[in-house]
Design a protein around this motif. Structure first.
Motif, PDB file in Angstrom:
ATOM      1  N   GLU A 205      -1.121 -10.913  29.199  1.00 58.47           N
ATOM      2  CA  GLU A 205      -1.695 -10.125  30.051  1.00 58.47           C
ATOM      3  C   GLU A 205      -1.058  -8.920  30.077  1.00 58.47           C
ATOM      4  N   LEU A 206       0.123  -8.687  29.752  1.00 57.85           N
ATOM      5  CA  LEU A 206       1.597  -7.886  30.628  1.00 57.85           C
ATOM      6  C   LEU A 206       1.279  -7.315  29.036  1.00 57.85           C
ATOM      7  N   ALA A 207       1.115  -7.274  27.810  1.00 59.52           N
ATOM      8  CA  ALA A 207       0.880  -6.818  26.698  1.00 59.52           C
ATOM      9  C   ALA A 207      -0.482  -5.647  27.104  1.00 59.52           C
ATOM     10  N   ARG A 208      -1.115  -6.631  27.181  1.00 58.74           N
ATOM     11  CA  ARG A 208      -2.544  -5.761  27.381  1.00 58.74           C
ATOM     12  C   ARG A 208      -2.584  -4.630  28.543  1.00 58.74           C
ATOM     13  N   ARG A 209      -2.404  -5.063  29.538  1.00 56.73           N
ATOM     14  CA  ARG A 209      -2.420  -4.262  30.513  1.00 56.73           C
ATOM     15  C   ARG A 209      -1.342  -2.933  29.866  1.00 56.73           C
ATOM     16  N   GLU A 210       0.169  -3.149  29.404  1.00 55.64           N
ATOM     17  CA  GLU A 210       0.451  -1.878  28.973  1.00 55.64           C
ATOM     18  C   GLU A 210       0.169  -1.340  27.890  1.00 55.64           C
ATOM     19  N   ALA A 211      -0.311  -1.960  26.976  1.00 57.12           N
ATOM     20  CA  ALA A 211      -1.363  -1.276  25.604  1.00 57.12           C
ATOM     21  C   ALA A 211      -2.596  -0.120  26.810  1.00 57.12           C
ATOM     22  N   GLU A 212      -3.026  -0.557  27.671  1.00 56.33           N
ATOM     23  CA  GLU A 212      -4.506   0.258  28.622  1.00 56.33           C
ATOM     24  C   GLU A 212      -3.354   1.193  29.539  1.00 56.33           C
ATOM     25  N   SER A 213      -2.269   1.018  29.799  1.00 57.29           N
ATOM     26  CA  SER A 213      -1.589   2.430  30.976  1.00 57.29           C
ATOM     27  C   SER A 213      -0.858   3.201  29.655  1.00 57.29           C
ATOM     28  N   MET A 214      -0.969   2.509  28.019  1.00 55.59           N
ATOM     29  CA  MET A 214      -0.297   3.852  27.252  1.00 55.59           C
ATOM     30  C   MET A 214      -1.671   4.782  26.752  1.00 55.59           C
ATOM     31  N   THR A 215      -2.538   3.642  26.872  1.00 53.69           N
ATOM     32  CA  THR A 215      -3.891   4.983  26.425  1.00 53.69           C
ATOM     33  C   THR A 215      -4.481   5.831  27.517  1.00 53.69           C
ATOM     34  N   SER A 216      -3.659   5.256  28.866  1.00 57.98           N
ATOM     35  CA  SER A 216      -5.139   6.260  30.133  1.00 57.98           C
ATOM     36  C   SER A 216      -3.746   7.697  29.935  1.00 57.98           C
ATOM     37  N   VAL A 217      -2.772   7.803  29.322  1.00 59.43           N
ATOM     38  CA  VAL A 217      -2.429   8.393  29.845  1.00 59.43           C
ATOM     39  C   VAL A 217      -2.362   9.437  28.370  1.00 59.43           C
ATOM     40  N   ILE A 218      -2.954   9.488  27.760  1.00 61.15           N
ATOM     41  CA  ILE A 218      -3.525  10.564  26.297  1.00 61.15           C
ATOM     42  C   ILE A 218      -4.405  11.333  26.902  1.00 61.15           C
ATOM     43  N   PRO A 219      -4.487  12.624  26.332  1.00 54.22           N
ATOM     44  CA  PRO A 219      -5.397  13.426  27.527  1.00 54.22           C
ATOM     45  C   PRO A 219      -6.604  12.703  26.279  1.00 54.22           C
ATOM     46  N   ARG A 220      -7.704  13.215  26.908  1.00 56.54           N
ATOM     47  CA  ARG A 220      -9.245  13.197  26.800  1.00 56.54           C
ATOM     48  C   ARG A 220     -10.107  14.011  26.802  1.00 56.54           C
ATOM     49  N   SER A 221     -10.970  14.640  26.693  1.00 56.18           N
ATOM     50  CA  SER A 221     -11.699  15.495  26.090  1.00 56.18           C
ATOM     51  C   SER A 221     -12.380  15.284  27.975  1.00 56.18           C
ATOM     52  N   VAL A 222     -12.486  16.743  27.972  1.00 52.69           N
ATOM     53  CA  VAL A 222     -13.557  17.216  29.155  1.00 52.69           C
ATOM     54  C   VAL A 222     -14.361  18.394  28.820  1.00 52.69           C
ATOM     55  N   SER A 223     -15.110  18.106  30.188  1.00 52.42           N
ATOM     56  CA  SER A 223     -16.107  19.342  30.282  1.00 52.42           C
ATOM     57  C   SER A 223     -15.481  20.781  30.848  1.00 52.42           C
ATOM     58  N   TYR A 224     -16.167  21.667  30.047  1.00 51.53           N
ATOM     59  CA  TYR A 224     -15.245  22.861  30.113  1.00 51.53           C
ATOM     60  C   TYR A 224     -16.733  24.270  30.185  1.00 51.53           C
ATOM     61  N   ASP A 225     -16.571  25.155  30.606  1.00 53.87           N
ATOM     62  CA  ASP A 225     -17.504  26.430  30.783  1.00 53.87           C
ATOM     63  C   ASP A 225     -16.112  28.101  30.062  1.00 53.87           C
ATOM     64  N   VAL A 226     -16.270  28.877  28.741  1.00 52.13           N
ATOM     65  CA  VAL A 226     -16.418  29.608  28.919  1.00 52.13           C
ATOM     66  C   VAL A 226     -15.910  30.204  29.059  1.00 52.13           C
ATOM     67  N   LEU A 227     -14.974  30.929  29.651  1.00 53.37           N
ATOM     68  CA  LEU A 227     -15.722  32.764  30.222  1.00 53.37           C
ATOM     69  C   LEU A 227     -15.014  33.576  29.674  1.00 53.37           C
TER      70      LEU A 227
END
Length: 199
Positions: free
Chosen positions: A145-167
């Motif tokens: 369970e600790l190993a699974r949590r560690e894997a999830e915590s690693m992916t949570s800090v990886i930047p994800r694409s977000v919606s944006y407006d080009v000014l």
């Protein structure tokens, strides 16, 4: 024990021989200082005050039994480990909880601490294990369970694409690229509404 500074020290153990109790020094690895939560310190403080009141009342009747124990019967007589175990078993039955032994609380506490993300070295020292390996071997069921949590915590800090407006679109001159790559420096500010502007 120091309730103000939230710690207690384990420096003695009780040994039972033919139902009689004897105090002796524990193994060197078992001598340790434990940190207390504020809630635990408050409960222990209430117990200390209750015991002081009982001492006063029972002493007036010349029936107080003086001992060096923190947990005692109402008259100050030390609690026998067998009595504590039987009392705990009865309280578990009355609570409707699944059967659990008093000693199991130690394992439950360690498992919950590990699942909260506390370092296994901290848990090892609190339990009084002589090595980190013993703690690891004992709580192997918790480690996946600790190993699974560690894997999830690693992916949570990886930047994800977000919606944006080009000014204003940015065109990079070809000469900025080297082997198809370019280094871009950007400034970012956030307004009062929490909207980021990257330039």
């Amino acid at each position: 024990m120091n309730l103000a500074d939230l710690w207690l020290r384990i420096s003695a153990q009780i040994v039972e021989v033919a139902y009689r109790l004897y105090g002796e020094a524990p193994k060197a690895d078992s001598v340790r200082t434990l940190n207390l939560s504020e809630e635990s310190a408050e409960v222990l403080g209430q117990g200390r005050a209750k015991r002081a009141k009982a001492r006063e009342e029972w002493s007036a009747a010349e029936a107080w039994v003086e001992s060096d124990r923190f947990f005692t019967h109402e008259n100050g007589e030390p609690l026998h480990p067998d009595w504590v175990s039987r009392r705990f078993k009865r309280l578990v039955e009355l609570s409707g909880l699944p059967p659990v032994r008093l000693h199991d609380l130690r394992h439950i506490s360690a498992s919950l601490s590990l699942l909260q993300g506390n370092d296994i070295k901290v848990v090892q020292e609190r339990l009084g294990h002589s090595s980190r390996q013993i703690t690891s071997d004992t709580y192997t069921s918790v480690l996946p369970e600790l190993a699974r949590r560690e894997a999830e915590s690693m992916t949570s800090v990886i930047p994800r694409s977000v919606s944006y407006d080009v000014l204003r679109p940015l065109a990079l001159p070809r000469k900025l690229f080297s082997d198809g790559m370019a280094v871009v420096y950007a400034d970012a500010t956030r307004n009062q509404d929490g909207v980021w502007t990257v330039s």
